[in-house]
Write a protein that holds these residues in place. Sequence first.
Motif, mmCIF file in Angstrom:
data_model
loop_
_atom_site.group_PDB
_atom_site.id
_atom_site.type_symbol
_atom_site.label_atom_id
_atom_site.label_comp_id
_atom_site.label_asym_id
_atom_site.label_seq_id
_atom_site.Cartn_x
_atom_site.Cartn_y
_atom_site.Cartn_z
ATOM 1 N N LEU A 122 16.857 -15.831 -12.164
ATOM 2 C CA LEU A 122 17.287 -14.840 -13.158
ATOM 3 C C LEU A 122 18.707 -14.334 -12.897
ATOM 4 C CD1 LEU A 122 13.932 -12.847 -13.440
ATOM 5 C CD2 LEU A 122 14.789 -14.679 -14.927
ATOM 6 N N THR A 123 19.573 -15.255 -12.488
ATOM 7 C CA THR A 123 20.983 -14.910 -12.269
ATOM 8 C C THR A 123 21.904 -15.834 -13.071
ATOM 9 O OG1 THR A 123 21.275 -16.390 -10.347
ATOM 10 C CG2 THR A 123 20.442 -14.176 -9.906
ATOM 11 N N TYR A 124 21.364 -16.509 -14.091
ATOM 12 C CA TYR A 124 22.109 -17.568 -14.764
ATOM 13 C C TYR A 124 22.093 -17.406 -16.280
ATOM 14 C CZ TYR A 124 23.758 -22.382 -15.589
ATOM 15 O OH TYR A 124 24.471 -23.490 -15.979
ATOM 16 N N PRO A 125 22.808 -16.397 -16.802
ATOM 17 C CA PRO A 125 22.860 -16.220 -18.257
ATOM 18 C C PRO A 125 23.646 -17.348 -18.915
ATOM 19 C CG PRO A 125 24.423 -14.755 -17.173
ATOM 20 C CD PRO A 125 23.626 -15.409 -16.088
ATOM 21 N N PRO A 126 23.291 -17.732 -20.140
ATOM 22 C CA PRO A 126 22.250 -17.135 -20.980
ATOM 23 C C PRO A 126 20.870 -17.782 -20.812
ATOM 24 C CG PRO A 126 23.447 -18.715 -22.265
ATOM 25 C CD PRO A 126 24.078 -18.727 -20.894
ATOM 26 N N TYR A 127 20.734 -18.679 -19.826
ATOM 27 C CA TYR A 127 19.438 -19.336 -19.640
ATOM 28 C C TYR A 127 18.385 -18.368 -19.088
ATOM 29 C CZ TYR A 127 21.682 -23.802 -20.539
ATOM 30 O OH TYR A 127 22.344 -24.832 -21.138
ATOM 31 N N ALA A 128 18.759 -17.626 -18.059
ATOM 32 C CA ALA A 128 17.804 -16.691 -17.453
ATOM 33 C C ALA A 128 18.574 -15.616 -16.707
ATOM 34 C CB ALA A 128 16.865 -17.432 -16.503
ATOM 35 N N PRO A 160 13.240 -9.820 -17.735
ATOM 36 C CA PRO A 160 13.774 -11.185 -17.806
ATOM 37 C C PRO A 160 14.182 -11.526 -19.241
ATOM 38 C CG PRO A 160 11.788 -11.137 -16.467
ATOM 39 C CD PRO A 160 11.889 -9.791 -17.140
ATOM 40 N N ALA A 161 15.367 -12.077 -19.391
ATOM 41 C CA ALA A 161 15.890 -12.401 -20.718
ATOM 42 C C ALA A 161 16.557 -13.770 -20.676
ATOM 43 C CB ALA A 161 16.881 -11.326 -21.165
ATOM 44 N N GLY A 162 16.862 -14.312 -21.870
ATOM 45 C CA GLY A 162 17.511 -15.605 -21.956
ATOM 46 C C GLY A 162 16.573 -16.665 -22.497
ATOM 47 N N PHE A 163 17.086 -17.886 -22.614
ATOM 48 C CA PHE A 163 16.296 -18.966 -23.200
ATOM 49 C C PHE A 163 15.006 -19.240 -22.437
ATOM 50 C CE2 PHE A 163 15.106 -23.472 -23.299
ATOM 51 C CZ PHE A 163 14.828 -23.612 -24.644
ATOM 52 N N ASP A 164 15.100 -19.370 -21.123
ATOM 53 C CA ASP A 164 13.906 -19.723 -20.352
ATOM 54 C C ASP A 164 12.819 -18.658 -20.418
ATOM 55 O OD1 ASP A 164 14.186 -22.418 -19.277
ATOM 56 O OD2 ASP A 164 15.947 -21.658 -18.261
ATOM 57 N N PRO A 165 13.123 -17.376 -20.238
ATOM 58 C CA PRO A 165 12.085 -16.360 -20.439
ATOM 59 C C PRO A 165 11.556 -16.338 -21.874
ATOM 60 C CG PRO A 165 13.798 -15.461 -19.056
ATOM 61 C CD PRO A 165 14.313 -16.779 -19.580
ATOM 62 N N ASP A 166 12.444 -16.528 -22.859
ATOM 63 C CA ASP A 166 12.006 -16.519 -24.265
ATOM 64 C C ASP A 166 10.995 -17.630 -24.540
ATOM 65 O OD1 ASP A 166 13.552 -14.352 -24.870
ATOM 66 O OD2 ASP A 166 15.018 -15.426 -26.099
ATOM 67 N N ILE A 167 11.324 -18.841 -24.104
ATOM 68 C CA ILE A 167 10.419 -19.950 -24.398
ATOM 69 C C ILE A 167 9.178 -19.887 -23.519
ATOM 70 C CG2 ILE A 167 11.353 -21.710 -22.814
ATOM 71 C CD1 ILE A 167 11.047 -23.680 -25.261
ATOM 72 N N SER A 168 9.307 -19.324 -22.316
ATOM 73 C CA SER A 168 8.133 -19.170 -21.447
ATOM 74 C C SER A 168 7.123 -18.209 -22.069
ATOM 75 C CB SER A 168 8.549 -18.664 -20.065
ATOM 76 O OG SER A 168 9.335 -19.613 -19.382
ATOM 77 N N ARG A 169 7.617 -17.116 -22.637
ATOM 78 C CA ARG A 169 6.715 -16.163 -23.304
ATOM 79 C C ARG A 169 6.035 -16.812 -24.509
ATOM 80 N NH1 ARG A 169 11.346 -12.709 -22.348
ATOM 81 N NH2 ARG A 169 10.902 -11.270 -20.638
ATOM 82 N N ALA A 170 6.809 -17.612 -25.252
ATOM 83 C CA ALA A 170 6.241 -18.274 -26.428
ATOM 84 C C ALA A 170 5.185 -19.302 -26.014
ATOM 85 C CB ALA A 170 7.353 -18.952 -27.232
ATOM 86 N N SER A 216 13.801 -23.074 -15.617
ATOM 87 C CA SER A 216 15.089 -22.570 -15.130
ATOM 88 C C SER A 216 16.186 -23.620 -15.294
ATOM 89 C CB SER A 216 14.962 -22.156 -13.658
ATOM 90 O OG SER A 216 16.022 -21.319 -13.262
ATOM 91 N N ASP A 217 16.304 -24.199 -16.498
ATOM 92 C CA ASP A 217 17.338 -25.197 -16.775
ATOM 93 C C ASP A 217 17.397 -26.243 -15.668
ATOM 94 O OD1 ASP A 217 19.438 -26.505 -18.037
ATOM 95 O OD2 ASP A 217 20.982 -25.242 -17.132
ATOM 96 N N LEU A 218 16.247 -26.798 -15.312
ATOM 97 C CA LEU A 218 16.160 -27.796 -14.244
ATOM 98 C C LEU A 218 16.392 -29.181 -14.832
ATOM 99 C CD1 LEU A 218 15.454 -28.043 -11.183
ATOM 100 C CD2 LEU A 218 13.098 -28.497 -11.898
ATOM 101 N N TYR A 219 17.536 -29.796 -14.481
ATOM 102 C CA TYR A 219 17.859 -31.116 -14.999
ATOM 103 C C TYR A 219 16.841 -32.141 -14.498
ATOM 104 C CZ TYR A 219 22.558 -29.473 -16.374
ATOM 105 O OH TYR A 219 23.613 -28.817 -16.948
ATOM 106 N N ILE A 220 16.464 -33.058 -15.368
ATOM 107 C CA ILE A 220 15.529 -34.113 -14.998
ATOM 108 C C ILE A 220 16.312 -35.243 -14.324
ATOM 109 C CG2 ILE A 220 13.893 -35.820 -15.860
ATOM 110 C CD1 ILE A 220 13.289 -33.926 -18.179
#
Length: 273
Positions: free
Chosen positions: A47-53, A60-70, A103-107
């Motif tokens: 949670l130190t990497y805006p806007p992802y988390a 917690p805010a950003g794309f990853d928290p948003d999609i995790s909640r969904a 957490s924007d983990l590259y594959i």
Amino acid sequence: MRVTLLSSLTAGLLLALSGCSSGSSSGDGSGSSGTMTAGTLTVGSDLTYPPYAYLDGKTPAGFDPDISRALAKASGLKPTFVDTRFEQLIAGLGTGHFDVIASDLYITDARKKQVDFIPYFTTGNSIVVQASGGYRPTVVTDLCGKSVAVIKGGQIVEKLRGDASTQCRAKGEKAVDVREFATDPEGTQALLSGQVDAQVTDGAVAKAAADRTNGRLAISSKSLIYPVQSGLAVKRGDTALKKTLTTALDKLKQDGTYAELLKKYNLGQAEGS
């Protein structure tokens, strides 16, 4: 003594096995979400990497928290977040600190040997320019001979000095003049002050920068440059949770939530979506 000791060891082993059966499952997922705690999806994210988390106050805010909640909602689960530094995420998943990494983990091939992935978006880079100017580069070869701000040490440095500049020279034009900055905000400030012609940065970061400057900056590229896939990660062999999250992601695609989040954060669909 031996009988007593053996009985104690047997009881302890049965208790341990009983505890394991209530955690993440590697079965087919029928009747179980596969989470460690029934009814809860525990998410590991840096949670130190805006806007992802990132943290908005204590939330917690950003794309990853948003999609995790969904995803949790679509699965009938309650989301909780464990703030974990990026380099510790895979180890934390392995030791049971959380159910899933978002957490924007590259594959990558190396990571595929450690975790099971569910591709959930494609990221890459975008070109940012001053909105008031007439310069509107859409692809990397539009940067030939131009001064371009990038984050120091990023993969984009090698791409622009290598691949893009090679294409420029093949066209008889000058290489891209890559200017490295310690942070993305410093590169953005250089663009705003006219020190560089453009900035190339992560697509979601570019969108956040353009939004923050109230229209002074604009994204000129039409698609992501040098795209790369990111994935949700679960323990290897955890087929129950993988099935739960894959099914939930399909629901988000069907009801439009997925597309809305990608647009909000300037991200692309995962391959095959």
